[in-house]
Scaffold this active site. Sequence first.
Site, mmCIF file in Angstrom:
data_model
loop_
_atom_site.group_PDB
_atom_site.id
_atom_site.type_symbol
_atom_site.label_atom_id
_atom_site.label_comp_id
_atom_site.label_asym_id
_atom_site.label_seq_id
_atom_site.Cartn_x
_atom_site.Cartn_y
_atom_site.Cartn_z
ATOM 1 N N SER A 179 13.018 22.341 -17.659
ATOM 2 C CA SER A 179 14.248 22.622 -16.921
ATOM 3 C C SER A 179 15.509 22.063 -17.565
ATOM 4 O O SER A 179 16.598 22.529 -17.276
ATOM 5 C CB SER A 179 14.114 22.094 -15.493
ATOM 6 O OG SER A 179 13.771 20.722 -15.500
ATOM 7 N N HIS A 214 11.144 27.853 -13.411
ATOM 8 C CA HIS A 214 12.162 28.563 -14.197
ATOM 9 C C HIS A 214 11.584 29.762 -14.950
ATOM 10 O O HIS A 214 12.293 30.386 -15.742
ATOM 11 C CB HIS A 214 12.831 27.605 -15.195
ATOM 12 C CG HIS A 214 13.657 26.542 -14.541
ATOM 13 N ND1 HIS A 214 14.958 26.749 -14.152
ATOM 14 C CD2 HIS A 214 13.349 25.284 -14.181
ATOM 15 C CE1 HIS A 214 15.429 25.636 -13.590
ATOM 16 N NE2 HIS A 214 14.473 24.730 -13.604
ATOM 17 N N LYS A 245 15.141 29.455 -7.394
ATOM 18 C CA LYS A 245 15.866 29.660 -8.650
ATOM 19 C C LYS A 245 16.130 31.152 -8.856
ATOM 20 O O LYS A 245 16.978 31.692 -8.178
ATOM 21 C CB LYS A 245 15.132 28.966 -9.766
ATOM 22 C CG LYS A 245 15.414 27.471 -9.589
ATOM 23 C CD LYS A 245 14.562 26.491 -10.242
ATOM 24 C CE LYS A 245 15.045 25.107 -9.803
ATOM 25 N NZ LYS A 245 14.054 24.083 -10.006
HETATM 26 C C1 LIG Z 1 13.706 22.877 -9.469
HETATM 27 C C2 LIG Z 1 12.360 22.501 -9.905
HETATM 28 C C3 LIG Z 1 11.429 22.018 -8.989
HETATM 29 C C4 LIG Z 1 11.786 21.730 -7.561
HETATM 30 O O1 LIG Z 1 11.972 22.894 -6.830
HETATM 31 P P1 LIG Z 1 12.862 22.843 -5.517
HETATM 32 O O2 LIG Z 1 12.494 24.080 -4.793
HETATM 33 O O3 LIG Z 1 14.286 22.821 -5.967
HETATM 34 O O4 LIG Z 1 12.475 21.599 -4.776
HETATM 35 C C5 LIG Z 1 10.149 21.769 -9.442
HETATM 36 N N1 LIG Z 1 9.813 21.949 -10.730
HETATM 37 C C6 LIG Z 1 10.705 22.385 -11.644
HETATM 38 C C7 LIG Z 1 10.268 22.569 -13.056
HETATM 39 C C8 LIG Z 1 12.010 22.666 -11.264
HETATM 40 O O5 LIG Z 1 12.894 23.053 -12.162
#
Ligand SMILES: *Cc1c(COP(=O)(O)O)cnc(C)c1O
Length: 394
Positions: A179, A214, A245
């Site tokens: 990320s 992602h 996302k």
């Molecule tokens: C954003 C993210 C999360 C957390 O997800 P949320 O729904 O925002 O709590 C978990 N793992 C990765 C790799 C992320 O980028």
Amino acid sequence: MFADKLGELLQENLLRFVRDREAPPGRAADLSRIFIDGNELINFASNDYLGLAGHSTLTRAAREAMETFGFGSGASRLLAGGTSLHGELERAVASFKGTESALVFNSGYAANTGALPSLAEEGDTLFSDELNHASIIDGCRLSRAKTVIYRHRDPDHLAELLEREGGRRNVVVTDTVFSMDGDIAPLGDIYTVCARYNARAGASSVLLYIDDAHGTGVLGDGKGALSHFGIGPEPWILQMGTFSKALGSFGAFIAAERDTVQWLLNTARGFIYSTALPAAVIAASMAALQTVREEPLRVKKLWENRARLHEGLQAEEFDTLQSETPILPIVMETSGEALRFAEQLGKHRIYAPAIRPPTVAQPRIRLTVTAAHTFEDIDALLGALASIRKGRRV
Ligand SMILES: *Cc1c(COP(=O)(O)O)cnc(C)c1O
């Protein structure tokens, strides 16, 4: 009580603060723009890769569900918090990811911290990439299993550690797209390492848990990382992903074999001990999933935009590490430099945040480009970056 500690953070350029966006004047939210202090900026800080967060298909679905089911869900899913929409979404996710079953979690954070302790118990071993997301790190910490860290994107190191440290049951866990760096895990090789181990030691001695937060909606024509690598679902693979996302909604899921999902439903504390997501959120996720399936042009536009930005950054010789995705880091020497760079971008009406330790080891500006950006937006960003850097050299 914490004034000294906060002072230290400020001194080290590590103090964090929120900058909440204001309501856009007179038109629906589009996350390619952000309004702060009365100014409109081009937003390169959202993970809304497909431009769905403000899309009327999602808001309409949410409104209808809210009018049918009310707003709050009232209880955890196992009590009375679920609606028929929750089950419908889980079936849609399973079909999208090619698995028998799926379970919805309230967030990606809740999924990782809830599932990992259920999958790896005392006597088991978790194998985690050194740059995995904080929610995976916390999931490993909550588990009673031993955690072994392997070098970033290094399947050979993973194989070696599996041989040396492997327990009764082993769970290999990795982000698909990292990320903060935007690089992609070598899933083909990781798959091979796990499959070989399972063939020798007996089925499901190794589970592979991929965090496709992602990758979902971005890789493999939107279907995610397994599809990108041409890997079929296996009984020993769990696909975690988020609706928050590329899907422009909120919440998360784990798609897997039916028994695995039933096990999580029975044991994952982040699922059991938390109020269910409201029907409106579930309905928006459903609408997003359908849009990804029906509008492949969004994914195509995302990658066209990514190519334009990446080429522009290459031409200007910015260091974007090993990024292969719409997440493009621009590495800085210090946290102070990253903060000043972000501030100067703001003067050019560009919003892109400085990411600092402990989130990352190397301070950076993290850019995310989405399908909602125009080529003009991207060129404005590239122009601003070049002019800021030129200003610094003289
Ligand atoms: C954003 C993210 C999360 C957390 O997800 P949320 O729904 O925002 O709590 C978990 N793992 C990765 C790799 C992320 O980028």
